[in-house]
Design a protein around this motif. Structure first.
Motif, short mmCIF file in Angstrom:
data_model
loop_
_atom_site.label_atom_id
_atom_site.label_comp_id
_atom_site.label_asym_id
_atom_site.label_seq_id
_atom_site.Cartn_x
_atom_site.Cartn_y
_atom_site.Cartn_z
N TRP A 1 0.86 -1.18 0.00
CA TRP A 1 0.00 0.00 0.00
C TRP A 1 0.89 1.23 0.00
N THR A 2 0.61 2.15 -0.90
CA THR A 2 1.26 3.45 -0.90
C THR A 2 0.22 4.45 -0.44
N THR A 3 0.51 5.13 0.66
CA THR A 3 -0.44 6.07 1.23
C THR A 3 -0.56 7.31 0.36
N GLY A 4 -1.53 8.15 0.67
CA GLY A 4 -1.74 9.40 -0.06
C GLY A 4 -0.56 10.35 0.02
N HIS A 5 0.31 10.14 0.99
CA HIS A 5 1.50 10.98 1.13
C HIS A 5 2.75 10.26 0.63
N GLY A 6 2.56 9.13 -0.07
CA GLY A 6 3.68 8.46 -0.73
C GLY A 6 4.46 7.47 0.12
N LYS A 7 3.98 7.16 1.32
CA LYS A 7 4.67 6.18 2.16
C LYS A 7 4.32 4.77 1.69
N ARG A 8 5.35 3.96 1.39
CA ARG A 8 5.13 2.58 0.95
C ARG A 8 5.11 1.67 2.16
N LEU A 9 4.06 0.87 2.25
CA LEU A 9 3.91 -0.10 3.33
C LEU A 9 3.83 -1.49 2.70
N THR A 10 4.59 -2.43 3.23
CA THR A 10 4.66 -3.77 2.65
C THR A 10 4.25 -4.80 3.70
N GLY A 11 3.22 -5.54 3.40
CA GLY A 11 2.75 -6.59 4.30
C GLY A 11 1.74 -6.08 5.31
N ARG A 12 0.85 -6.98 5.71
CA ARG A 12 -0.22 -6.61 6.63
C ARG A 12 0.33 -6.11 7.97
N ASP A 13 1.45 -6.67 8.45
CA ASP A 13 2.00 -6.21 9.73
C ASP A 13 2.43 -4.75 9.67
N GLU A 14 3.09 -4.36 8.59
CA GLU A 14 3.53 -2.96 8.45
C GLU A 14 2.32 -2.05 8.24
N ILE A 15 1.35 -2.50 7.46
CA ILE A 15 0.12 -1.74 7.26
C ILE A 15 -0.60 -1.56 8.59
N SER A 16 -0.63 -2.61 9.38
CA SER A 16 -1.28 -2.57 10.68
C SER A 16 -0.60 -1.58 11.62
N ALA A 17 0.73 -1.64 11.70
CA ALA A 17 1.46 -0.73 12.59
C ALA A 17 1.19 0.72 12.21
N PHE A 18 1.23 1.03 10.92
CA PHE A 18 0.97 2.39 10.44
C PHE A 18 -0.47 2.80 10.77
N THR A 19 -1.42 1.94 10.47
CA THR A 19 -2.84 2.27 10.66
C THR A 19 -3.17 2.47 12.13
N HIS A 20 -2.62 1.63 12.99
CA HIS A 20 -2.87 1.78 14.43
C HIS A 20 -2.25 3.07 14.98
N LYS A 21 -1.25 3.58 14.30
CA LYS A 21 -0.60 4.83 14.72
C LYS A 21 -1.38 6.05 14.26
N VAL A 22 -1.91 6.03 13.02
CA VAL A 22 -2.50 7.25 12.45
C VAL A 22 -4.03 7.31 12.52
N LEU A 23 -4.71 6.18 12.57
CA LEU A 23 -6.17 6.22 12.48
C LEU A 23 -6.86 6.67 13.78
N PRO A 24 -6.46 6.15 14.93
CA PRO A 24 -7.16 6.62 16.14
C PRO A 24 -7.01 8.14 16.32
#
Length: 134
Positions: free
Chosen positions: A42-65
């Motif tokens: 997944w490449t976020t709207g700001h261009g950050k590349r995330l690879t694998g569900r674990d990395e996507i999860s860590a990012f999402t748990h940091k920014v979504l709440p």
């Protein structure tokens, strides 16, 4: 793929994107992350590349709440291209909104490559892109 099957699969894909919207609006990172295949990128709207569900999860748990405290977001499927019966490229329209219904910033135009595995459509390769006015 016959027309009826295509319509059925398109509706199932739209439900995945509706869950993207629901999970964002309600700040549900686990629901969001559960939509991805384990090896997704997944490449976020700001261009950050995330690879694998674990990395996507860590990012999402940091920014979504807390992200939707003063806003909301909507996602609408605008085109589905079936590459194979079990693989689709999905274009969506995304927009952040104030709680009063005014748009925030530029619209987004995410691209989701999805694969159907074990009867479930999953996000596999995703790119969020902001639309800049010309």
């Amino acid at each position: 793929m016959d027309q009826q099957t295509q319509e059925t699969e398109t509706e199932a894909i739209k439900q995945v994107i509706a869950t993207v919207q629901h999970s964002q609006q309600n700040e549900l990172p686990d629901e969001f992350v559960g939509l991805f295949r384990a090896d997704a990128i997944w490449t976020t709207g700001h261009g950050k590349r995330l690879t694998g569900r674990d990395e996507i999860s860590a990012f999402t748990h940091k920014v979504l709440p807390g992200a939707m405290k003063d806003s909301t977001a909507t996602y609408e499927v605008v085109h589905v291209l079936f590459i194979r019966p079990d693989v689709a490229a999905v274009k969506a329209q995304a927009q952040y909104w104030t709680l009063e219904g005014q748009p925030i910033g530029n619209a987004g135009t995410p691209l989701y490559v999805m694969a159907k595995e074990d009867g479930q459509w999953r996000l596999v390769a995703c790119q969020n892109t902001e639309v800049f006015a010309e």
